[in-house]
Scaffold this motif. Sequence first.
Motif, PDB file in Angstrom:
ATOM      1  N   ASP A  90       0.689  -1.201  -0.232  1.00 24.38           N
ATOM      2  CA  ASP A  90       0.589  -0.254   0.037  1.00 24.38           C
ATOM      3  C   ASP A  90       0.826   1.763   0.237  1.00 24.38           C
ATOM      4  N   LEU A  91       1.992   1.593   0.898  1.00 20.44           N
ATOM      5  CA  LEU A  91       2.956   2.569   0.980  1.00 20.44           C
ATOM      6  C   LEU A  91       3.568   2.765  -0.673  1.00 20.44           C
ATOM      7  N   ILE A  92       4.143   1.470  -1.246  1.00 16.36           N
ATOM      8  CA  ILE A  92       4.571   1.333  -2.924  1.00 16.36           C
ATOM      9  C   ILE A  92       3.491   2.595  -4.083  1.00 16.36           C
ATOM     10  N   ASP A  93       1.882   1.601  -3.932  1.00 17.44           N
ATOM     11  CA  ASP A  93       1.261   1.608  -4.186  1.00 17.44           C
ATOM     12  C   ASP A  93       0.895   3.991  -4.394  1.00 17.44           C
ATOM     13  N   ALA A  94       0.705   4.382  -2.961  1.00 16.69           N
ATOM     14  CA  ALA A  94       0.640   5.603  -2.419  1.00 16.69           C
ATOM     15  C   ALA A  94       1.539   6.199  -3.106  1.00 16.69           C
ATOM     16  N   SER A  95       2.521   5.793  -3.036  1.00 12.72           N
ATOM     17  CA  SER A  95       4.159   6.741  -3.215  1.00 12.72           C
ATOM     18  C   SER A  95       4.296   6.456  -5.100  1.00 12.72           C
ATOM     19  N   LYS A  96       3.909   5.986  -5.571  1.00 14.33           N
ATOM     20  CA  LYS A  96       3.862   5.803  -6.913  1.00 14.33           C
ATOM     21  C   LYS A  96       3.210   6.681  -7.619  1.00 14.33           C
ATOM     22  N   ASP A  97       1.393   6.595  -6.996  1.00  9.54           N
ATOM     23  CA  ASP A  97       0.371   7.743  -6.931  1.00  9.54           C
ATOM     24  C   ASP A  97       0.721   8.609  -6.507  1.00  9.54           C
ATOM     25  N   LYS A  98       1.232   9.291  -5.719  1.00 10.31           N
ATOM     26  CA  LYS A  98       2.172  10.851  -5.139  1.00 10.31           C
ATOM     27  C   LYS A  98       2.769  11.369  -6.168  1.00 10.31           C
ATOM     28  N   PHE A  99       3.935  10.173  -6.861  1.00  8.33           N
ATOM     29  CA  PHE A  99       5.127  10.945  -7.334  1.00  8.33           C
ATOM     30  C   PHE A  99       3.938  10.741  -9.102  1.00  8.33           C
ATOM     31  N   ALA A 100       3.197   9.989  -9.673  1.00  8.49           N
ATOM     32  CA  ALA A 100       2.512  10.421 -10.921  1.00  8.49           C
ATOM     33  C   ALA A 100       1.935  12.137 -10.593  1.00  8.49           C
ATOM     34  N   ASP A 101       1.270  12.084  -9.776  1.00  9.52           N
ATOM     35  CA  ASP A 101       0.882  13.564  -9.220  1.00  9.52           C
ATOM     36  C   ASP A 101       1.779  14.502  -9.572  1.00  9.52           C
ATOM     37  N   VAL A 102       3.158  14.401  -8.787  1.00 12.97           N
ATOM     38  CA  VAL A 102       4.386  16.051  -8.844  1.00 12.97           C
ATOM     39  C   VAL A 102       4.409  15.521 -10.468  1.00 12.97           C
ATOM     40  N   THR A 103       4.386  14.607 -10.706  1.00 11.59           N
ATOM     41  CA  THR A 103       5.221  14.570 -12.366  1.00 11.59           C
ATOM     42  C   THR A 103       4.026  15.504 -13.376  1.00 11.59           C
ATOM     43  N   ASP A 104       2.831  15.309 -12.893  1.00  9.24           N
ATOM     44  CA  ASP A 104       1.620  15.858 -13.656  1.00  9.24           C
ATOM     45  C   ASP A 104       1.310  17.306 -13.095  1.00  9.24           C
ATOM     46  N   LYS A 105       1.884  17.764 -11.926  1.00 10.54           N
ATOM     47  CA  LYS A 105       2.106  19.367 -12.106  1.00 10.54           C
ATOM     48  C   LYS A 105       3.076  20.087 -12.628  1.00 10.54           C
ATOM     49  N   VAL A 106       4.759  19.046 -12.439  1.00  7.59           N
ATOM     50  CA  VAL A 106       5.975  19.759 -13.170  1.00  7.59           C
ATOM     51  C   VAL A 106       5.537  19.667 -14.780  1.00  7.59           C
ATOM     52  N   LYS A 107       4.480  18.901 -15.285  1.00  4.65           N
ATOM     53  CA  LYS A 107       4.574  18.955 -17.003  1.00  4.65           C
ATOM     54  C   LYS A 107       3.729  19.881 -16.605  1.00  4.65           C
ATOM     55  N   ASP A 108       2.887  20.030 -16.041  1.00  2.00           N
ATOM     56  CA  ASP A 108       1.451  21.414 -15.706  1.00  2.00           C
ATOM     57  C   ASP A 108       2.424  23.198 -16.180  1.00  2.00           C
TER      58      ASP A 108
END
Length: 68
Positions: free
Chosen positions: A43-61
């Motif tokens: 669960d921790l790894i999945d949450a980290s992946k989700d958080k990383f994806a969110d940060v990546t999207d924000k950086v791209k935007d």
Amino acid sequence: MKKETKIIAGVLAGAALGAAIALILSSDKNSEMKDRVSDWFCDLIDASKDKFADVTDKVKDTLSKVNV
């Protein structure tokens, strides 16, 4: 994120990982504890992946706004 926030997040993640590994290694054939820790770690790894994806999207935007 600020540098201090990144450091604190890294320390907390390292502590959580260390605690999970210690529990797994120290348990005496207690499969229930191992299963719970394993589930928690996944669960921790999945949450980290989700958080990383969110940060990546924000950086791209942000980059797309800067490049315009």
